[in-house]
Scaffold this active site. Structure first.
Site, short mmCIF file in Angstrom:
data_model
loop_
_atom_site.label_atom_id
_atom_site.label_comp_id
_atom_site.label_asym_id
_atom_site.label_seq_id
_atom_site.Cartn_x
_atom_site.Cartn_y
_atom_site.Cartn_z
N GLU A 118 -3.95 -7.16 -6.45
CA GLU A 118 -3.32 -7.09 -5.14
C GLU A 118 -4.36 -7.00 -4.04
O GLU A 118 -5.22 -6.11 -4.08
CB GLU A 118 -2.39 -5.87 -5.08
CG GLU A 118 -1.19 -6.05 -5.99
CD GLU A 118 -0.53 -4.74 -6.40
OE1 GLU A 118 -0.76 -3.71 -5.75
OE2 GLU A 118 0.21 -4.76 -7.41
N SER A 171 3.09 -6.77 -8.48
CA SER A 171 3.76 -7.03 -9.76
C SER A 171 2.78 -6.68 -10.89
O SER A 171 2.24 -7.57 -11.55
CB SER A 171 4.15 -8.52 -9.86
OG SER A 171 4.87 -8.94 -8.72
N GLU A 172 2.56 -5.39 -11.09
CA GLU A 172 1.49 -4.99 -12.01
C GLU A 172 1.69 -5.46 -13.45
O GLU A 172 0.72 -5.81 -14.13
CB GLU A 172 1.30 -3.47 -11.99
CG GLU A 172 0.53 -2.95 -10.77
CD GLU A 172 1.41 -2.77 -9.53
OE1 GLU A 172 2.63 -3.01 -9.63
OE2 GLU A 172 0.87 -2.40 -8.47
N PHE A 198 -4.71 1.86 -7.89
CA PHE A 198 -4.82 3.28 -8.25
C PHE A 198 -4.33 3.41 -9.69
O PHE A 198 -3.31 2.82 -10.03
CB PHE A 198 -3.94 4.16 -7.37
CG PHE A 198 -4.40 4.30 -5.94
CD1 PHE A 198 -4.99 5.48 -5.49
CD2 PHE A 198 -4.20 3.28 -5.03
CE1 PHE A 198 -5.40 5.62 -4.16
CE2 PHE A 198 -4.61 3.41 -3.70
CZ PHE A 198 -5.21 4.58 -3.27
N ASP A 225 -2.71 5.52 -11.05
CA ASP A 225 -1.33 6.02 -11.08
C ASP A 225 -0.32 4.90 -11.27
O ASP A 225 0.78 5.13 -11.76
CB ASP A 225 -1.03 6.74 -9.75
CG ASP A 225 -2.12 7.72 -9.36
OD1 ASP A 225 -1.87 8.92 -9.42
OD2 ASP A 225 -3.25 7.28 -9.00
N HIS A 238 -1.07 9.35 -6.31
CA HIS A 238 -2.28 8.58 -5.96
C HIS A 238 -3.55 9.35 -6.30
O HIS A 238 -4.60 9.09 -5.73
CB HIS A 238 -2.32 8.26 -4.46
CG HIS A 238 -1.51 7.06 -4.06
ND1 HIS A 238 -0.14 7.02 -4.15
CD2 HIS A 238 -1.87 5.84 -3.57
CE1 HIS A 238 0.29 5.83 -3.71
NE2 HIS A 238 -0.74 5.11 -3.37
C1 LIG Z 1 3.18 0.21 -8.14
C2 LIG Z 1 2.38 0.19 -6.90
N1 LIG Z 1 1.56 -0.84 -6.66
C3 LIG Z 1 0.80 -0.88 -5.55
C4 LIG Z 1 0.86 0.13 -4.64
C5 LIG Z 1 -0.02 0.13 -3.41
N2 LIG Z 1 0.78 -0.17 -2.24
C6 LIG Z 1 1.28 0.81 -1.48
S1 LIG Z 1 2.23 0.24 -0.26
C7 LIG Z 1 1.96 -1.34 -0.71
C8 LIG Z 1 2.58 -2.45 0.05
C9 LIG Z 1 4.04 -2.37 0.06
O1 LIG Z 1 4.56 -3.41 0.80
P1 LIG Z 1 6.07 -3.44 1.20
O2 LIG Z 1 6.90 -3.18 0.00
O3 LIG Z 1 6.31 -4.70 1.91
O4 LIG Z 1 6.25 -2.19 2.16
P2 LIG Z 1 5.63 -1.95 3.61
O5 LIG Z 1 4.31 -1.29 3.44
O6 LIG Z 1 5.54 -3.24 4.30
O7 LIG Z 1 6.60 -1.03 4.27
C10 LIG Z 1 1.13 -1.41 -1.82
C11 LIG Z 1 0.67 -2.64 -2.47
C12 LIG Z 1 1.71 1.22 -4.93
N3 LIG Z 1 1.79 2.26 -4.12
N4 LIG Z 1 2.47 1.22 -6.05
#
Ligand SMILES: Cc1ncc(C[n+]2csc(CCOP(=O)(O)OP(=O)(O)O)c2C)c(N)n1
Ligand SMILES: [Mg+2]
Lengths: 336, 321
Positions: A29, A69-70, A93, A95, A139
């Site tokens: 990502e 999409s892990e 992370f 987690d 986290h």
């Molecule tokens: C399973 C997981 N993968 C990656 C992350 C890191 N992460 C935190 S917020 C985020 C983006 C989320 O995007 P969106 O769903 O569009 O929400 P927005 O931040 O735009 O409100 C990511 C990749 C996470 N917290 N959990």
């Protein structure tokens, strides 16, 4: 040779290996830098910046930004690995492995054995670990015991920039899946790191400091903490040896046993809840194979059996801190 | 559905509280008063408020890492929230959760969530309870466009249809998941289309228009309360600031950044209701000054509050070693 941070050392290892071997690809990502709405990536290089610059140099076929999409990231990495690529996947992370753990421990980790030795899965999962930066319960975990107990995985926890580079190069050239755990709190730490490529073999502990009265075994970000306490005790004439296993699987049992044979006392510092931790694991190993060397009970300094709390004072107390490490050392030294 | 003057005032108060709270979080973070990191909801106020407006304390929501706005829209106490975000005693989670884990069971708020895609399956379960207990209540899962790509979300969408539960999937499409544009990461033409293909009604809504969100949510609620099954909304909105506070946003073009605030839901609401003579400026100004004072007080109290007692480190667990 020049001064580099732990983060720069990781970036340099990735770049060097990508230059050397066209099969090395990066997937995760925001690793390209984040594809903006304009369709062009901006250059972030992952949220911690570890892959910065690589998209620009190697292009979209070798540095692949993915959706969130892990399961698919890890599954695609292992599928690519068994068919001839050498992917380095990023789970931002550690987690977040919860949502893709099947692809790690049922799939990638098992191919080689389960297929009768006929498959190779040369992939690396880079992931950030550890508490201490107020990230809260989802986290801040380390989770290295979870991976260490899975047959088929190799697990690496570098504690400094020099090791990070050499271990990551070994990880990328390894033919088995490797979990490469990066301590968030160490990203900014710097030291002299060679510019050229070098490998640090897995299963070879580093004796970070020699001593004769007490052995500290510490992992990742706990190594500098053990060193700091060793320093404090040295002022009182107490000589501590500090061992950094560098990989929890394979584990260098010999170096630990040799050290305990010399000192007779062992304190294990592990940023993890106590049950089924590396502290429990190493402690059991020494109790079994090094029983006759011991002059005192083995002590573990771990986290409590709780999720990681958010409030700074609670988190500081949660982590194995110098006070708790020193207390354990004194208890072992004072044992009669 | 016709909204009364009091309803309109409540909607404005809720949106303006989110705006004020989040601007303050942004500021206090920059001053070093908020540990860790935080994601603010600025620009998305009409979405959270429109979705939560007709929910009761017995309806549930599951939220995201960008959860402050959802909490406020669902009725969480801003004092308790500010204490929590600053990691202080008396916070809604005792200081153990922080910005990304604010929860309040008494308000039907099942928690902000730091795992992207964490909430949709939980909402399916909360909706299952409503179905089995025949409460006529619903459960909403807020997710971003990024979370719409998570496997857990796909599974939840499908299972909600299979089990026929009153789950409402509110996808807030703010154009980005972290630094990656939804136009890149969402393979389907739209998130609503994708939800529809799982077998539930879905619609795309203008997330800067409180009334549009509220009406669309009304249709989702009607179906949920009648026991007819799940519903999805793709609420198109704008993330005014970066992903987290301090994000330099190099991945957004300057023109785009300049336009990010172009369709601000708050002045839009004000203009709409004053031009239609439903409320006058004095009504709205009075709300604004009350809200400003409330948030100011919440910050002052949170700043002065002590850290949680160290003994709480090992409470709320069933065993200690
Ligand atoms: C399973 C997981 N993968 C990656 C992350 C890191 N992460 C935190 S917020 C985020 C983006 C989320 O995007 P969106 O769903 O569009 O929400 P927005 O931040 O735009 O409100 C990511 C990749 C996470 N917290 N959990
Ligand atoms: Mg988004």
């Amino acid at each position: 040779m020049s001064k580099k941070t732990y983060g720069q050392a990781i970036n340099e290892a990735l770049r060097g290996e990508m230059l050397r071997d066209p099969n090395v690809i990066i997937i995760g990502e925001d690793v390209a830098g984040g594809h903006g709405a304009s369709g062009e990536p901006g250059g972030v290089g992952g949220v911690f910046g570890m892959t910065a610059g690589l998209y620009k140099e190697f292009g979209p076929e070798r540095v692949l930004d993915t959706p969130i999409s892990e399961s698919a990231i890890i599954g695609a990495a292992s599928g690519a690995a068994v068919t001839g690529m050498r992917p380095v996947a990023e789970i931002m992370f550690v987690d977040f492995v919860g949502v893709c753990f099947d692809q790690i421990y049922n799939q990638a980790a098992k191919f080689r054995y389960m297929f009768g030795g006929k498959a190779k899965t040369p992939m690396v999962i880079r992931t950030a670990i550890g508490a201490g930066f107020r990230g809260g319960a989802q986290h801040s975990q380390t989770l290295h015991p979870l991976f260490t107990m899975v047959p088929g995985l190799k697990v690496v926890i570098p504690s400094n920039a020099y090791d990070a580079k050499g271990l990551l190069i070994s990880a990328i050239r390894d033919d088995d899946p490797v979990i490469f755990m990066e301590s968030k709190v160490l990203y900014g730490q710097s030291m002299e790191v060679p510019d050229e490529a070098y490998r640090i073999p897995f299963g070879e502990a580093n004796v970070v400091r020699e001593g004769k009265d007490l052995t500290f075994v510490a992992f990742g970000a706990m190594v500098p903490r053990a060193l700091a306490v060793a320093q404090t005790l040295a002022a009182e004439g107490i000589s501590c040896e500090v061992i950094d296993p560098r990989t929890t699987s394979p584990l260098d049992e010999d170096t630990i046993l040799e050290s305990v044979a010399k000192t007779g006392r062992l304190v294990i510092i592990d940023e993890s809840p106590p049950r089924c931790s590396l502290a429990a694991d190493v402690g059991a190993m020494v109790a079994d194979k090094g029983f006759r060397s011991l002059k005192a009970p083995i002590k573990a300094v771990t986290c409590p059996h709780t999720p990681v709390p958010f409030a700074p004072n609670l988190e500081d107390e949660y982590m194995p801190n110098p006070r708790r490490i020193e207390e354990a050392a004194r208890a072992v030294l004072g044992y009669r | 559905m016709q909204l009364s003057r009091d309803d309109l005032k409540r909607a404005y108060r809720s949106m303006f509280t989110i705006r004020t709270f989040e601007e303050r979080v942004d500021k206090e973070f920059a001053l070093g008063n908020i540990p860790g990191f935080a994601h603010v909801y600025l620009g998305q106020e009409a979405s959270g408020v429109g979705v939560c407006f007709d929910l009761t304390n017995d309806d549930y929501i599951g939220s995201t890492h960008r959860g402050h706005g959802h909490c406020i829209a669902k009725g969480c106490d801003v004092h308790g929230m500010m204490l929590e975000i600053m990691g202080k005693q008396g916070g809604l989670c005792g200081g153990k959760g922080g910005s990304m884990h604010i929860a309040d069971m008494t308000k039907g708020m099942l928690g902000a969530n730091a795992i992207v895609g964490g909430s949709p399956p939980i909402a399916v379960g909360a909706a299952l309870t409503q179905k089995l207990k025949k409460t006529g209540r619903v459960a909403v899962a807020f997710s971003g466009d990024g979370a719409s790509n998570q496997g857990t979300t796909f599974e939840a969408l499908n299972m909600a249809v299979v089990l026929g539960v009153p789950a409402i999937f509110a996808f807030e499409n703010n154009g980005y998941g972290e630094h990656t544009a939804s136009s890149y990461a969402v393979g389907a033409p739209s998130i609503a289309e994708r939800a529809r293909s799982f077998g539930m009604p879905a619609e795309v809504v203008d997330g800067s228009d409180f009334f549009a969100v509220h009406q669309a949510m009304g249709r989702a609620l009607e179906r949920g309360r009648a026991g007819e099954g799940p519903y999805a909304l793709e609420i198109v909105c704008s993330r005014f600031l970066g992903h987290f506070i301090g994000d330099p946003q190099a991945y957004r073009l300057p023109e785009e950044l300049a336009q990010a605030r172009g369709n601000d839901p708050i002045p839009r609401f004000r203009k709409g209701v004053t031009e239609a003579a439903l409320l006058d400026d004095a009504d709205l100004d009075a709300i604004e000054s009350e809200v400003l004072a409330e948030v100011e007080d919440a910050v002052a109290k949170a700043m002065a509050a002590p850290r949680p007692d160290i003994s709480t480190l090992e409470t709320d667990v069933y065993v200690r070693y």
